[in-house]
Design a protein around this motif. Structure first.
Motif, short mmCIF file in Angstrom:
data_model
loop_
_atom_site.label_atom_id
_atom_site.label_comp_id
_atom_site.label_asym_id
_atom_site.label_seq_id
_atom_site.Cartn_x
_atom_site.Cartn_y
_atom_site.Cartn_z
N CYS A 182 0.92 -1.09 0.10
CA CYS A 182 0.10 -0.03 0.05
C CYS A 182 0.82 1.24 0.08
O CYS A 182 0.55 2.36 -0.65
CB CYS A 182 -0.99 0.18 1.27
SG CYS A 182 -2.24 -1.21 1.04
N VAL B 55 -12.02 -0.45 -3.84
CA VAL B 55 -11.04 -1.37 -3.73
C VAL B 55 -11.69 -2.46 -4.48
O VAL B 55 -12.78 -3.02 -4.02
CB VAL B 55 -10.51 -1.63 -2.22
CG1 VAL B 55 -9.73 -3.02 -2.26
CG2 VAL B 55 -10.01 -0.57 -1.47
N GLU C 248 -8.58 -9.27 1.00
CA GLU C 248 -9.29 -8.18 0.74
C GLU C 248 -9.48 -7.20 1.98
O GLU C 248 -9.21 -6.04 1.82
CB GLU C 248 -10.77 -8.39 0.00
CG GLU C 248 -11.31 -7.37 -0.32
CD GLU C 248 -12.88 -7.88 -1.14
OE1 GLU C 248 -13.88 -7.35 -0.46
OE2 GLU C 248 -12.93 -8.92 -1.78
N THR D 56 -7.63 -3.63 2.31
CA THR D 56 -8.48 -2.46 2.54
C THR D 56 -8.07 -1.64 3.90
O THR D 56 -7.93 -0.37 3.75
CB THR D 56 -10.03 -2.71 2.60
OG1 THR D 56 -10.32 -3.49 1.34
CG2 THR D 56 -10.90 -1.45 2.46
N LYS E 133 -15.81 -1.60 -1.43
CA LYS E 133 -14.76 -2.50 -1.46
C LYS E 133 -15.61 -3.96 -2.03
O LYS E 133 -16.81 -4.18 -1.72
CB LYS E 133 -13.92 -2.87 -0.35
CG LYS E 133 -14.90 -3.81 0.73
CD LYS E 133 -14.08 -4.34 1.73
CE LYS E 133 -14.76 -5.21 2.93
NZ LYS E 133 -15.56 -6.40 2.25
N PHE F 177 -5.58 -6.62 -6.26
CA PHE F 177 -6.75 -5.56 -6.38
C PHE F 177 -6.50 -4.77 -7.34
O PHE F 177 -5.27 -4.23 -7.79
CB PHE F 177 -6.79 -5.06 -5.05
CG PHE F 177 -6.93 -6.03 -4.03
CD1 PHE F 177 -8.06 -6.67 -3.69
CD2 PHE F 177 -5.65 -6.64 -3.28
CE1 PHE F 177 -8.42 -7.36 -2.55
CE2 PHE F 177 -5.83 -7.60 -2.12
CZ PHE F 177 -7.11 -8.26 -1.84
N VAL G 98 -7.21 -0.26 -7.25
CA VAL G 98 -7.74 0.67 -6.63
C VAL G 98 -7.91 1.97 -7.29
O VAL G 98 -7.16 2.44 -8.29
CB VAL G 98 -6.73 1.05 -5.34
CG1 VAL G 98 -7.10 2.18 -4.40
CG2 VAL G 98 -6.25 -0.09 -4.60
#
Length: 582
Positions: A241, A269, A280, A284, A303, A315, A317
């Protein structure tokens, strides 16, 4: 012959998988139906809608996109191709005809920025315009990484937010002239990045959670269709992230986002398919924690699995800047769309498996004869020019294949030869109308789409279809002048620019078309220069522009651009034989 699915997939047949998946939706959702053609899902009451119609579509393999978002408050219809393949232009066009038959409020097409989708939907839109169908096309290119100049950035999960906003605006009874520009602004405020996890190898004899690799190999910026991204080894959700946020705010990525204290964002997300629920949630949590550390104001968070990619872990974003308070209002507006999260309470019944017969049948009528008409001499000139162009392209088959082999499949010349053969047969059997420019160009567009095929065939088909529209809307009392042909050339070139999302100088087929159309338009206005001279100067400049499409690392120019130079030179030689000054 059926194509049985590999054993690791619980399917029946790859050739019927998409159609069967749509049937699975209508068996569990009473609010949607399919049509008796194509792979299409619509709201059940589409024939009675009195609002602007929102349509989306593209290749299958990204479920729940696109069909999962059909319902009141979001999409009115979704059309699918095969897996990772755009639906054909003919089916898109027929869908537009069917929808416009029931509603005159207009249609908004929302598609992701991939070449197949751009070309097929663009051709369908040009043909819809020739039938006076009010339709706009919105291309979503939300990837933060700078794409190739002639392709642009690809589409990721941001398209879902655009669909939701457009659907809410249509539900609020707004006009197409209001919905389209607002959604254009939404697209410009979208910033997305993908985080794809390469599958590690479990340690034999130990827990499946223990892997050989200590670090996770991540690809940042991979497309939904499997095009690779930038690989990076990272060992935790925290590091992933952090790197993601550093990348998406970096000016070097091409479409960065700048988080400002006085601005808020929407965060989406998106689970790309095979990541677990616990991944997940952890991802998140980590993303939001780091956003809060950066003092980012977050208005909404979504999400879940919105846009998937086959067998892909990871993922995407999406950040959407809230540039207008109506963005939140439209996102909060209610909708009856299972994939968005607003599930319905209803009784399951096999009677839900219902196919609606479209009111609009496939047209077998000939292209109408409208607009200005050629004189007998003009018709003879056009026939000679067409023959010259076909012969020139036919004779350059091997040359074009050699050029295309450098960067493509090496079959551009063969495809073009097939297209020219089809045109030659149509001329000799008098199946192509040489009396009306509109009719002739529209028929050529259909022949090229069918027989030339591939991206180049779609580009030429769009070019001819858009050019034909100039003659369709011209009163039949108007003479056919070089200036009118110049206008048609300009419109055709502009349509190619739109569907390729390119600019002059990007070394594509658009370059010679742009140069020729621009110089011809200006040259015809000059005093002391004949129309024939203006055409000659313009085509010579187009030939030079085609040569300049050669990449620094390449031996040859772009094959499409080179094909333009070939037929333009042939057109000039044909005109020299038959030219009559007006």
């Amino acid at each position: 012959m059926s194509t049985h699915c590999p054993r690791k997939k619980i399917l029946n047949d790859l050739e019927t998988a998409v159609a069967e998946s749509l049937k699975g939706i209508i068996l569990t959702n009473p609010n949607v139906v399919t049509l008796n053609f194509g792979q299409i899902l619509l709201i059940r009451d589409y024939a009675h809608t009195k609002k602007v119609i929102i349509v989306s579509g593209g290749g299958a393999g990204h479920e729940p996109m696109y069909a999962g978002f059909v319902g009141n408050g979001m999409l009115s219809a979704a059309i699918h191709g095969e897996i990772y393949t755009s639906p054909p232009a003919s089916e898109i066009f027929r869908l537009l005809q069917e929808l416009s038959f029931h509603s005159s409020r207009g249609i908004l097409l929302i598609i992701p920025n991939y070449s197949g989708e751009r070309l097929h939907f663009a051709l369908a839109v040009e043909r819809a315009k020739n039938e006076a169908i009010p339709v706009k096309i919105l291309i979503v290119d939300d990837d933060c990484y700078q794409g190739k100049p002639w392709k642009g950035r690809c589409g990721l999960s941001g398209i879902v937010l655009v669909q939701k906003i457009a659907g809410a605006m249509a539900e609020a009874d707004l006009e197409l002239t209001e919905i389209f520009p607002f959604c254009e602004k939404v697209v410009k405020k979208l910033h997305s990045i993908s985080v794809v996890v390469q599958k590690p190898t479990p340690v034999r004899g130990k827990c499946v959670c223990i892997f050989e690799e200590q670090n996770v190999v991540i690809e940042f910026g991979a497309s939904l269709n499997g095009e690779p991204g930038i690989k990076k080894e990272l060992d935790s959700a925290t590091e992933i992230c952090r790197y993601l946020l550093d990348e998406i705010t970096s000016p070097q990525v091409g479409n960065p986002i700048e988080f400002k204290e006085d601005e808020s964002v929407v965060v989406l997300v998106n689970n790309l398919g095979t990541s677990t629920a616990i991944e997940e949630l952890v991802f998140t949590k980590e993303l939001l924690s780091q956003l809060y550390e950066r003092k980012v104001k977050i208005d909404r968070v979504y999400k879940g699995k919105f846009v998937s990619s086959l067998d892909t872990a990871g993922f995407s974003v999406t950040f959407l800047k809230v540039f207008d308070k109506r963005v939140i209002e439209y996102l909060d507006a209610p909708c009856q769309v299972p994939a968005w999260g607003n599930l319905n309470n209803f009784t399951i019944s096999p009677k839900l498996d219902r196919v609606i017969c479209a009111k609009i049948k496939p047209s077998t009528a000939p292209v109408p004869q409208v607009g200005p008409k050629f004189t007998e001499s003009g018709s003879n000139t056009v026939m000679m020019v067409l023959q010259f162009a076909c012969d020139a392209l036919y004779s350059c088959e091997k040359q074009l294949n050699t050029i295309d082999h450098e960067t493509g499949d090496g079959d551009a010349g063969t495809r073009i030869r097939r297209g020219m053969e089809a045109i030659d047969v149509a001329i000799k059997t008098e199946k192509i109308n040489l009396l009306y420019p509109y009719t002739m160009l529209a028929m050529l567009s259909k022949i090229i789409e069918k027989d030339l095929e591939g991206p180049l065939g779609m580009i030429y088909s769009v070019f001819l279809e858009a050019g034909s529209n100039v003659f369709r809307i011209t009163p039949d009392t108007e003479p056919i002048t070089p200036k009118l042909w110049s206008k048609a050339l300009m419109e055709g070139a502009s349509a190619v620019k739109r569907c390729l999302t390119t600019e002059a100088g990007c070394r594509t087929i658009y370059d010679p078309l742009y140069v020729c159309s621009t110089l011809l338009e200006n040259g015809l206005d000059l005093v002391g220069i004949s129309a024939m001279e203006a055409v000659g100067v313009s085509i010579s400049a187009a030939e030079e522009a085609a040569q300049k499409t050669k990449m620094p690392y390449a031996k040859y120019p772009d094959p499409g651009a080179h094909s333009v130079a070939i037929w333009m030179r042939a057109v000039l030689e044909g005109l020299k034989c038959r030219w009559i000054e007006d």
